[in-house]
Every structure is written in C-alpha cells, then in structure tokens.
Design an enzyme around this catalytic site. Structure first.
Site, mmCIF file in Angstrom:
data_model
loop_
_atom_site.group_PDB
_atom_site.id
_atom_site.type_symbol
_atom_site.label_atom_id
_atom_site.label_comp_id
_atom_site.label_asym_id
_atom_site.label_seq_id
_atom_site.Cartn_x
_atom_site.Cartn_y
_atom_site.Cartn_z
ATOM 1 N N ARG A 129 33.664 38.271 40.387
ATOM 2 C CA ARG A 129 33.321 39.495 41.097
ATOM 3 C C ARG A 129 31.836 39.785 40.834
ATOM 4 O O ARG A 129 31.276 39.373 39.827
ATOM 5 C CB ARG A 129 34.161 40.672 40.599
ATOM 6 C CG ARG A 129 35.667 40.485 40.748
ATOM 7 C CD ARG A 129 36.398 41.673 40.165
ATOM 8 N NE ARG A 129 37.851 41.588 40.303
ATOM 9 C CZ ARG A 129 38.671 41.108 39.379
ATOM 10 N NH1 ARG A 129 38.176 40.675 38.214
ATOM 11 N NH2 ARG A 129 39.966 41.063 39.579
ATOM 12 N N LYS A 185 38.237 43.694 35.499
ATOM 13 C CA LYS A 185 38.727 45.064 35.585
ATOM 14 C C LYS A 185 39.534 45.407 34.333
ATOM 15 O O LYS A 185 40.262 44.581 33.804
ATOM 16 C CB LYS A 185 39.611 45.218 36.828
ATOM 17 C CG LYS A 185 38.833 45.087 38.144
ATOM 18 C CD LYS A 185 39.751 45.270 39.330
ATOM 19 C CE LYS A 185 38.954 45.199 40.637
ATOM 20 N NZ LYS A 185 39.822 45.372 41.819
ATOM 21 N N HIS A 227 31.884 38.899 47.364
ATOM 22 C CA HIS A 227 33.341 38.755 47.434
ATOM 23 C C HIS A 227 33.749 37.685 48.440
ATOM 24 O O HIS A 227 34.839 37.107 48.329
ATOM 25 C CB HIS A 227 34.000 40.093 47.766
ATOM 26 C CG HIS A 227 35.166 40.403 46.896
ATOM 27 N ND1 HIS A 227 35.043 40.677 45.545
ATOM 28 C CD2 HIS A 227 36.502 40.438 47.163
ATOM 29 C CE1 HIS A 227 36.247 40.885 45.031
ATOM 30 N NE2 HIS A 227 37.150 40.740 45.991
ATOM 31 N N ARG A 274 33.970 34.682 46.425
ATOM 32 C CA ARG A 274 35.200 34.726 45.617
ATOM 33 C C ARG A 274 36.419 34.341 46.470
ATOM 34 O O ARG A 274 37.271 33.565 46.029
ATOM 35 C CB ARG A 274 35.361 36.133 45.040
ATOM 36 C CG ARG A 274 36.608 36.349 44.177
ATOM 37 C CD ARG A 274 36.493 37.713 43.510
ATOM 38 N NE ARG A 274 37.768 38.228 43.000
ATOM 39 C CZ ARG A 274 38.262 37.947 41.798
ATOM 40 N NH1 ARG A 274 37.598 37.121 40.988
ATOM 41 N NH2 ARG A 274 39.400 38.464 41.398
ATOM 42 N N HIS A 294 43.616 38.130 38.416
ATOM 43 C CA HIS A 294 44.532 39.062 39.072
ATOM 44 C C HIS A 294 45.675 39.412 38.132
ATOM 45 O O HIS A 294 46.281 38.520 37.514
ATOM 46 C CB HIS A 294 45.120 38.438 40.343
ATOM 47 C CG HIS A 294 44.157 38.384 41.479
ATOM 48 N ND1 HIS A 294 44.317 37.541 42.565
ATOM 49 C CD2 HIS A 294 43.014 39.082 41.720
ATOM 50 C CE1 HIS A 294 43.323 37.723 43.414
ATOM 51 N NE2 HIS A 294 42.523 38.653 42.932
ATOM 52 N N TYR A 316 45.930 34.503 49.608
ATOM 53 C CA TYR A 316 45.133 33.322 49.927
ATOM 54 C C TYR A 316 45.988 32.195 50.476
ATOM 55 O O TYR A 316 45.484 31.317 51.180
ATOM 56 C CB TYR A 316 44.356 32.867 48.691
ATOM 57 C CG TYR A 316 43.341 33.889 48.261
ATOM 58 C CD1 TYR A 316 42.192 34.115 49.012
ATOM 59 C CD2 TYR A 316 43.543 34.674 47.132
ATOM 60 C CE1 TYR A 316 41.276 35.087 48.650
ATOM 61 C CE2 TYR A 316 42.624 35.644 46.761
ATOM 62 C CZ TYR A 316 41.500 35.849 47.524
ATOM 63 O OH TYR A 316 40.599 36.818 47.165
#
Length: 294
Positions: free
Chosen positions: A145, A169, A240, A243, A266, A275
């Site tokens: 990210r 995150k 992104h 990514r 994730h 994806y």
C-alpha cells in the site's frame, strides 16, 4: 441547517478509533457522524432507529450513491456499538437498518506488459531515477500500500534474503518476498542514489529531492510522471493499481489464494478473493476472442 455543537460522545469515539484506524478513516467517520447530527438536530446519543431511517431516506432522495449511504450507515453502527460497550446505550439503533446493495466493482489492473513499460520508464542513473525505479519495482513487486511504502525505513529491507517488512493496517507487520529485479533496483538506489538525497540523515527508505521522506502525494506524482513517459494514462496509474496488478498477476501465474492473502496483508480471505474474479474475467475475454465457437 446549523452545524451541530461539539458532541463529547462522538469525540470520545473518534479518539478511540484513531488508535487503530488511519487518519483519513477517522476524518471520514467524523464527517459522516456530523452529517447525521446535523439532520436530526439533537445529540446522537438519543437518536432512534426511525430517525436514522428517515436520514438515510433523505440521502437517497438527494441522489447519494449506495456506497455513500452504506458508509454512513456503517459509521453510525460503529458509533452506537461503541456506546453499547460503554453502557451508555442498551441498544444499537443502526443495527437493524438495511444496507443498500453496492455494485461489485472489479479492481482495475495493468497487464504484465504495461507494468514492464512503467518500470522501464524509470530507467536512468540520476539519484531520482534510481529512487523511482526502486519505488515502482517495490510497489509492483511486493504489492505494498502507498502508506506502507511511505513508512518503510532503510532497515525494513533485507537485500540478502530479498525480503521486505511492511507495517500495514492496525500496525500489523508482515514479510513479503522480493524478486531479483526489485532487490537489484533497491541495491542500486541505496548505494548510488539515496546517499545523494540524504541531506538530513533521515531513516525513511525513500527520500524526496529536498532530503525529506517521500510523501504519499509525492509517490502519486512519481507514478503519474512515469505513466505519461510509458504511454499509459497518467490519471489511471496510482499505487493501488500496482497492488491490484501484483495480486492478479500472482494468481494468474498459479499462486495459491492463501499465499496471496498473506503477501497482501488481508485479514480476511474474502477480501483477496475478488482477484479471482479479475482473473476469471480475463479468461472469459481471452476465450471469447480466441475460441472459434465462443
């Protein structure tokens, strides 16, 4: 409509949220809750389910998108969940409110050849060119990210083992392997580029022309400049997108979903599964274009 007075319940919720969420997320929750307060014109602590439903109906009447309505509903749910945990309310008035259906949008990606063109556009021997090549190789080669790339320090990259340690995150760390091209680009940048930019002895891996840490906005500008040079649409190319391309190309190359989930950082496999829809969509297009009975 007058702006609502400062609400201590909202401020307390946002202060707690700031400990685990990004500043932009906190700002978005603040705007959403203030908008709700402005519509009901009384403290949010006392709002009823009916008032929230009327507020959302007004948003629909104004033509607000399903995504906006869903986000504002989610902000209200989180706020009232917080009040229930504190014992300030016995119920969550937003819990029973139905979320609007959002159209599922597949993430856009670069093709492998477009990614190569973008990387090749960063060719050069100047300190900034070496930095830009290392940056785009890392974004595409490790699926970082933009905030993770900005936060990288010199010690977060192990060139011998070809690994990068990213902090994602919720301050969660993960280790992502690097390909040889990315490792080589980083080695050149660290030996021949970064020393010329490092006028302030900064710890960040990527530095700007003034010697400070490269910012999110700076990375966006670098990619748009490279995209224009590569003959791509500059407004389409952003961190992104690289990514998304990283994840899609891994799956198309045969990587398993769990491994891609770990590399992307994730929390849920369901987030990564989008994806697989991208790769299936490409297979369908290829079939329609190539098969005589498609």
């Amino acid at each position: 409509m007058a702006a609502p007075a400062r609400d201590p319940d909202v401020e307390g919720f946002l202060a707690l949220l700031a400990a685990t969420r990004a500043p932009r997320t906190v700002d978005a929750y603040r705007r959403d809750l203030l908008d709700l307060a402005a519509h009901v014109e009384r403290p949010l602590k006392a709002v009823t389910t009916e008032e929230i439903e009327r507020y959302l109906a007004e948003l629909r009447a104004e033509g607000r998108s399903p995504a906006t309505i869903a986000r504002r509903t989610a902000a209200a749910r989180s706020f009232y969940r917080h009040l229930v945990l504190l014992g300030a309310r016995s119920d969550n008035p937003a819990a029973a409110v139905a979320l609007p259906r959002k159209a599922r949008r597949l993430p856009r990606t670069l093709s492998p050849s477009e990614a190569e063109r973008l990387i090749d556009a960063a060719a050069g021997t100047t300190p900034r060119s070496l930095r830009d090549r290392a940056l785009v190789e890392l974004l595409y080669g490790a699926g970082l990210r933009v905030g993770e790339a900005v936060g990288l320090g010199k010690t977060d990259v192990d060139l011998e083992q070809r690994l990068v340690r990213a902090t994602g995150k919720g301050s969660k760390e993960r280790i992502v392997p690097l390909g040889r091209p990315a490792a080589d680009a980083l080695r050149r940048y660290l030996s021949r580029g970064r020393p010329h930019l490092d006028r302030r002895h900064r710890p960040e891996l990527f530095l700007n022309a003034q010697g400070g840490g490269l910012t999110r906005a700076g990375i966006f500008l670098v990619l748009r400049r490279l995209a224009a040079k590569a003959g791509l649409e500059p407004e389409r190319v952003h961190p992104h997108l690289l990514r998304h391309s990283f994840a899609t190309h891994l799956l198309e190359g045969g990587a398993d979903l769990r491994s891609v989930q770990e590399m992307l950082g994730h929390a849920s496999l369901a987030t990564t599964q989008i994806y697989t829809h991208v790769t299936t969509d490409r297979l369908r297009r290829a079939y329609r274009q190539a098969h005589p009975r498609a």
